[in-house]
Scaffold this motif. Sequence first.
Motif, PDB file in Angstrom:
ATOM      1  N   TYR A  72       0.828  -1.205   0.000  1.00 18.05           N
ATOM      2  CA  TYR A  72       0.000   0.000   0.000  1.00 18.05           C
ATOM      3  C   TYR A  72       0.863   1.255   0.000  1.00 18.05           C
ATOM      4  O   TYR A  72       0.515   2.268  -0.615  1.00 18.05           O
ATOM      5  CB  TYR A  72      -0.938  -0.012   1.212  1.00 18.05           C
ATOM      6  CG  TYR A  72      -2.108   0.934   1.052  1.00 18.05           C
ATOM      7  CD1 TYR A  72      -2.944   0.830  -0.044  1.00 18.05           C
ATOM      8  CD2 TYR A  72      -2.364   1.929   1.990  1.00 18.05           C
ATOM      9  CE1 TYR A  72      -4.011   1.685  -0.206  1.00 18.05           C
ATOM     10  CE2 TYR A  72      -3.430   2.793   1.837  1.00 18.05           C
ATOM     11  CZ  TYR A  72      -4.251   2.657   0.730  1.00 18.05           C
ATOM     12  OH  TYR A  72      -5.306   3.520   0.564  1.00 18.05           O
ATOM     13  N   THR A  73       2.006   1.180   0.665  1.00 24.03           N
ATOM     14  CA  THR A  73       2.940   2.305   0.644  1.00 24.03           C
ATOM     15  C   THR A  73       3.454   2.557  -0.768  1.00 24.03           C
ATOM     16  O   THR A  73       3.615   3.711  -1.183  1.00 24.03           O
ATOM     17  CB  THR A  73       4.127   2.026   1.588  1.00 24.03           C
ATOM     18  OG1 THR A  73       3.646   1.885   2.928  1.00 24.03           O
ATOM     19  CG2 THR A  73       5.130   3.161   1.557  1.00 24.03           C
ATOM     20  N   ALA A  74       3.716   1.496  -1.515  1.00 21.21           N
ATOM     21  CA  ALA A  74       4.171   1.644  -2.900  1.00 21.21           C
ATOM     22  C   ALA A  74       3.112   2.348  -3.742  1.00 21.21           C
ATOM     23  O   ALA A  74       3.429   3.213  -4.570  1.00 21.21           O
ATOM     24  CB  ALA A  74       4.502   0.277  -3.497  1.00 21.21           C
ATOM     25  N   TYR A  75       1.852   2.000  -3.501  1.00 19.79           N
ATOM     26  CA  TYR A  75       0.747   2.618  -4.250  1.00 19.79           C
ATOM     27  C   TYR A  75       0.608   4.100  -3.909  1.00 19.79           C
ATOM     28  O   TYR A  75       0.628   4.965  -4.792  1.00 19.79           O
ATOM     29  CB  TYR A  75      -0.550   1.868  -3.945  1.00 19.79           C
ATOM     30  CG  TYR A  75      -1.804   2.574  -4.407  1.00 19.79           C
ATOM     31  CD1 TYR A  75      -2.066   2.721  -5.765  1.00 19.79           C
ATOM     32  CD2 TYR A  75      -2.716   3.090  -3.490  1.00 19.79           C
ATOM     33  CE1 TYR A  75      -3.216   3.367  -6.198  1.00 19.79           C
ATOM     34  CE2 TYR A  75      -3.859   3.735  -3.917  1.00 19.79           C
ATOM     35  CZ  TYR A  75      -4.114   3.869  -5.266  1.00 19.79           C
ATOM     36  OH  TYR A  75      -5.247   4.526  -5.695  1.00 19.79           O
ATOM     37  N   VAL A  76       0.492   4.409  -2.611  1.00 14.33           N
ATOM     38  CA  VAL A  76       0.316   5.796  -2.187  1.00 14.33           C
ATOM     39  C   VAL A  76       1.548   6.624  -2.536  1.00 14.33           C
ATOM     40  O   VAL A  76       1.449   7.772  -2.989  1.00 14.33           O
ATOM     41  CB  VAL A  76       0.010   5.880  -0.682  1.00 14.33           C
ATOM     42  CG1 VAL A  76      -0.063   7.332  -0.212  1.00 14.33           C
ATOM     43  CG2 VAL A  76      -1.294   5.155  -0.354  1.00 14.33           C
ATOM     44  N   GLY A  77       2.729   6.042  -2.329  1.00 12.91           N
ATOM     45  CA  GLY A  77       3.963   6.754  -2.635  1.00 12.91           C
ATOM     46  C   GLY A  77       4.085   7.095  -4.107  1.00 12.91           C
ATOM     47  O   GLY A  77       4.564   8.185  -4.465  1.00 12.91           O
ATOM     48  N   PHE A  78       3.643   6.195  -4.974  1.00 14.99           N
ATOM     49  CA  PHE A  78       3.683   6.456  -6.413  1.00 14.99           C
ATOM     50  C   PHE A  78       2.793   7.644  -6.762  1.00 14.99           C
ATOM     51  O   PHE A  78       3.177   8.523  -7.547  1.00 14.99           O
ATOM     52  CB  PHE A  78       3.243   5.210  -7.170  1.00 14.99           C
ATOM     53  CG  PHE A  78       3.333   5.329  -8.662  1.00 14.99           C
ATOM     54  CD1 PHE A  78       4.553   5.211  -9.309  1.00 14.99           C
ATOM     55  CD2 PHE A  78       2.200   5.553  -9.425  1.00 14.99           C
ATOM     56  CE1 PHE A  78       4.646   5.326 -10.683  1.00 14.99           C
ATOM     57  CE2 PHE A  78       2.282   5.667 -10.800  1.00 14.99           C
ATOM     58  CZ  PHE A  78       3.506   5.546 -11.432  1.00 14.99           C
TER      59      PHE A  78
END
Length: 204
Positions: A167-173
Amino acid sequence: MTAPTRSAAGAPARPRGAERQGRLSADDWAQAALELIAESGVQAVAVEPLARRLGVTKGSFYWHFPSRDALLQAALERWENVEQEALFGALEKMPDPRERLRALFQMVAHEYQSHVIYSALLKAQDHATVQPVIERVSKRRLDYLTASFRQAGLAREAAQHRARLTYTAYVGFLQLNLQLQQARMQQEEFEAYVEHLAQTLVPA
């Protein structure tokens, strides 16, 4: 990557500014508000521009909603419900948890309008109406990811860590694109990125 020809909440896009026949429903107003959020952000949601967009008078709005915040609440609830039914509902038909995770990555990656709305909400996350929506959506997504990684064979703690990382990868992107005001990736580059995420995060 080209945007799918779908509206902000996943329904087929409707002509803008077209004269509506008959009385508009509350859902029509909520859908129009979502489209405006996708284009201009939460702060752009207002009665007069939406009435012009829908080709009606403000009286139609007050037939359904007592205030602008009530409309915003309805719009965000619509976005939540469509996501839950269209995304999570479709994935539940897949018995293999690893294939389900890969399908989730692909489906989320190609719901461009949903990304735009979520990015707009992140920019307005201190808003009293937006904050609980962000919290609910984030918790539901993290719970779903954790359960999926558990079903894919990870221990409880490892599944929780993997869910947070995903989820961090998604939000961070999304945040990176907002901060750097980057243009959207070319199709081939974006597809390679999504495949790399799947290979990295989905258990072998």
